[in-house]
Design a protein around this motif. Structure first.
Motif, mmCIF file in Angstrom:
data_model
loop_
_atom_site.group_PDB
_atom_site.id
_atom_site.type_symbol
_atom_site.label_atom_id
_atom_site.label_comp_id
_atom_site.label_asym_id
_atom_site.label_seq_id
_atom_site.Cartn_x
_atom_site.Cartn_y
_atom_site.Cartn_z
ATOM 1 N N SER B 58 0.890 -1.298 -0.090
ATOM 2 C CA SER B 58 -0.182 -0.123 -0.006
ATOM 3 C C SER B 58 0.961 1.307 0.026
ATOM 4 O O SER B 58 0.675 2.170 -0.619
ATOM 5 C CB SER B 58 -0.995 -0.076 1.179
ATOM 6 N N GLN B 100 -7.560 0.403 -0.108
ATOM 7 C CA GLN B 100 -7.817 -0.819 0.642
ATOM 8 C C GLN B 100 -8.990 -0.649 1.545
ATOM 9 O O GLN B 100 -10.140 -1.751 1.383
ATOM 10 C CB GLN B 100 -6.645 -1.153 1.499
ATOM 11 N N ASP B 191 -5.982 -1.099 -4.856
ATOM 12 C CA ASP B 191 -5.586 -1.629 -3.716
ATOM 13 C C ASP B 191 -6.449 -2.675 -2.600
ATOM 14 O O ASP B 191 -7.334 -2.260 -2.280
ATOM 15 C CB ASP B 191 -5.254 -0.452 -2.544
ATOM 16 N N GLU B 192 -6.098 -3.871 -3.156
ATOM 17 C CA GLU B 192 -6.934 -4.994 -2.654
ATOM 18 C C GLU B 192 -8.240 -5.009 -3.161
ATOM 19 O O GLU B 192 -9.265 -4.694 -2.216
ATOM 20 C CB GLU B 192 -6.594 -5.136 -1.223
HETATM 21 MG MG LIG Z 1 -1.986 -2.673 2.170
#
Ligand SMILES: [Mg+2]
Ligand SMILES: Nc1ncnc2c1ncn2[C@@H]1O[C@H](COP(=O)(O)OP(=O)(O)OP(=O)(O)O)[C@@H](O)[C@H]1O
Lengths: 358, 270
Positions: B58, B100, B191-192
């Protein structure tokens, strides 16, 4: 029964982003406008204009302005009274310095000057948030009142320190001063009120409004989609102060005629307008009107029923007013931050489905 | 050396380098989140960044999108060295992202959230917007059309007018992707995107990511924990562990890399 969307299909995005997407709402809105412009002026007397209509229109403008800042952009301000004072003193200086120019222009210019001052006092919002920003705007409130009290240039060196509006007319009709007819003052303020509401509505349904709301909801995410926080916050301060300045100018020039700054534009005024926004509904133009109407009408109503009707002492009615307002603020802050506007929306939602809720 | 254009097995064209990270080091006080990492992202590819928790993935996206400023190293974008930039400036250059932990505007409707993605495309000034009729309205409608296409594409028509705060998690993730896509970014950072989703939702999301890349040719850099997903989606993979880069290559190359296997199996670090 006829309050329906059914059969009222949107065939374009223009239709869909209208201010009043449901036909019935649209008609009601036209009816209100026609009544406000063409019927009410013939019915009103001095009492109605001064006790209800002028304060309602003028506070509505201030509430719309503050709502843009607090409700849409999420920046708390306790400086509304001070900014109204800027509008009042700006219009006073303009009226006395350029008597040949129309008062209409002066009021707009006063809004513009207040916008500039608002942007200046909005600068701290780039660094501080929430409670600390509220304190900073409180400082602006006290500073501005102090300034207008202390610098004689602002009140043209008058002995009393007061400012009083010279007589001016618009299209040949007196708007300020002793000769003003109630309907003229009313219509003049109405024009500004409607224009301000339309502008606010247009700004908040478009990109400017989305920028402000993005900053309000999550400033980090706002940045990631390309919102410059500096520009977004300062534009909110500017637009908000523009409206507040216009309301201050009208409050002084058309409504009161003469003011003493600390009395007319003190911290109480800041709270009053803030309460209108909270009770009416944060982030709603309609709510700004509802809140202004409520807080203007409440004391009139209490006075007429309790004092006039039941013979209560005046101070008791005033205390009751404080208690009602206080309780409502608490209830709305805790239970319904979107205020009267939201209650209205829920009622409409129910009505839309009535009598078959499923 | 800039690699030549290549055509992938499934027929997508991958061009030259659009973004290059050169010797990036990022420290938070004593913690070294990223340690001397270099890698590049090529036009039109899906580039995955993987690694165990706390590896610095991240942080790397935050460096790219301007939230963190590395102490050492350079970011090159479209052939130019990028000076230190604020996040909104990065966004204005055409780099969009998701977070995220979802970062949507909870008080606004889905439609308004996605419309916010169009800042770069909407230029009407305050004055024009105040008047509305005319240029501001025309611009609004044009962009509304583009946004409706994205809403259709991601199959979220039915929640268009719903305030985002009321949506379940999986849909929020999709709305966030819609907002990023609305910007028509040249690079999309995810992010994810599938964290916390069930199998079905993951499959939907994978399909959307592949479709975006395929239909719009959008370059995508994504962080993901699910190895199956990463191997299926990505053209090339960067593997990070404790702030270092321990692998870089095609999914197959990475899978057989001994350092990567060790990191994932938790071999003690020295
Ligand atoms: Mg992360
Ligand atoms: N703002 C910050 N301040 C201090 N330390 C930070 C900050 N952001 C990240 N770190 C540290 O940097 C390291 C890498 O964090 P990062 O969030 O990049 O990991 P990650 O690979 O994304 O992990 P995960 O898979 O859990 O999301 C961690 O040790 C973290 O504690």
């Amino acid at each position: 029964m006829f309050y329906r969307e059914a059969g009222d299909f949107k065939t374009s995005y223009t239709d869909d982003s209208q201010t009043f997407p449901i036909k019935f709402d649209r008609y009601r809105y036209y009816v209100v406008l026609i009544a406000a412009f063409a019927v009410i002026p013939f019915l009103i007397n001095d009492y109605w204009v001064n006790a209800v209509l002028l304060p309602f229109l003028i506070y509505s403008i201030a509430a719309i302005g503050l709502n843009i800042l607090v409700g849409y952009c999420g920046q708390v301000s306790l400086g509304t009274g001070g900014f109204m004072a800027v509008g009042a003193f700006a219009v006073y200086k303009l009226m006395t310095a350029f008597p040949e120019i129309s008062i209409f222009i002066h009021v707009i210019l006063a809004g513009g000057i207040t916008a500039g001052v608002g942007v200046l006092f909005g600068l701290p919002s780039l660094r501080i948030k929430g409670f600390y920003l509220a304190v900073a705007t409180l400082a602006a409130q006290f500073f501005l009142v102090w300034l207008f009290n202390r610098v004689p240039w602002f009140y043209n060196y008058s002995a009393s320190g007061q400012i009083s509006a010279p007589e001016r007319s618009f299209l040949g009709v007196p708007i300020t001063g002793a000769q003003t007819a109630p309907w003229a003052a009313y219509l003049f303020c109405l024009v500004f009120c409607v224009a301000c509401a339309l502008i606010a509505r247009n700004l908040t349904r478009g990109m400017a409004g989305r920028k402000w709301m993005a900053i309000r909801d999550m400033d980090i995410a706002a940045e990631i989609i390309g919102v410059n926080p500096l520009k977004a916050k300062l534009s909110a301060f500017g637009v908000s102060s523009f409206f507040v300045g216009i309301s201050g100018a009208l409050f002084f020039a058309v409504y009161l005629g003469a003011v003493e700054v600390g009395e007319a534009f003190g911290i109480n005024k800041s709270f009053l307008v803030l309460f209108m926004v909270i009770i009416g509904g944060l982030g709603s133009i309609f709510g700004s009107f509802a809140g202004a109407a409520f807080l203007v009408l409440l004391p009139v109503l209490l006075k007429n029923t309790l004092v006039g009707g039941l013979g209560w002492p005046t101070d008791l009615a005033a205390h009751l007013e404080f208690m009602i307002v206080g309780a409502m603020i608490i209830v709305f802050l805790i239970a319904e931050p979107h205020g009267l506007a939201q209650l209205w929306r829920i009622a409409k939602e129910k009505l839309r489905l009535w009598p078959f809720p499923h | 050396m800039v690699p030549e254009d290549t055509i992938t097995e499934d027929g997508r064209k991958i061009g030259g380098v659009v973004m290059e990270m050169k010797n990036i080091t990022l420290r938070f006080g004593g913690v070294v989140a990223i340690k001397d990492i270099s890698f590049d992202i090529r036009q039109g590819e899906i580039r995955a960044i993987i690694g165990p928790n706390g590896a610095g993935k991240s942080s790397m996206l935050n460096v790219i999108s301007g939230f963190y400023h590395p102490q050492e190293g350079e970011v090159w974008y479209q052939g130019k060295r990028r000076p230190p930039m604020k996040p909104f400036e990065v966004a204005q250059q055409g780099i969009a992202r998701t977070f995220q932990n979802i970062a949507l505007f909870e008080g606004m409707t889905v439609l308004d959230n996605v419309m916010t993605g169009r800042f770069r495309q909407m230029k009407a000034g305050l004055f024009a917007q105040a008047i509305w009729k005319g240029s501001a309205e025309a611009e609004e409608m044009k962009n509304r059309e583009a946004v409706e296409k994205i809403i259709d594409f991601l199959e979220i028509q039915h929640i268009r007018k719903t305030p985002v705060g009321r949506l379940p998690y999986g849909l929020k993730k999709r709305v966030e992707l819609a907002r990023a896509l609305a910007a028509e970014p040249s690079i999309l950072l995810l992010d994810e995107p599938m964290a916390g989703m069930n199998v079905e939702e993951k499959e939907d999301m994978s399909r959307f990511i592949l479709d975006v890349n395929d239909e719009f040719g959008t370059t995508i850099a994504l962080i993901e924990h699910d190895m199956g997903v990463v191997m299926d989606l990505s053209d090339r993979v960067v593997v990070m562990d404790y702030g270092r880069k321990i692998g870089d290559g095609t999914p197959d190359e990475v899978r057989t890399n001994q350092d990567v296997i060790d990191a994932y199996l938790g071999v003690a670090h020295d």
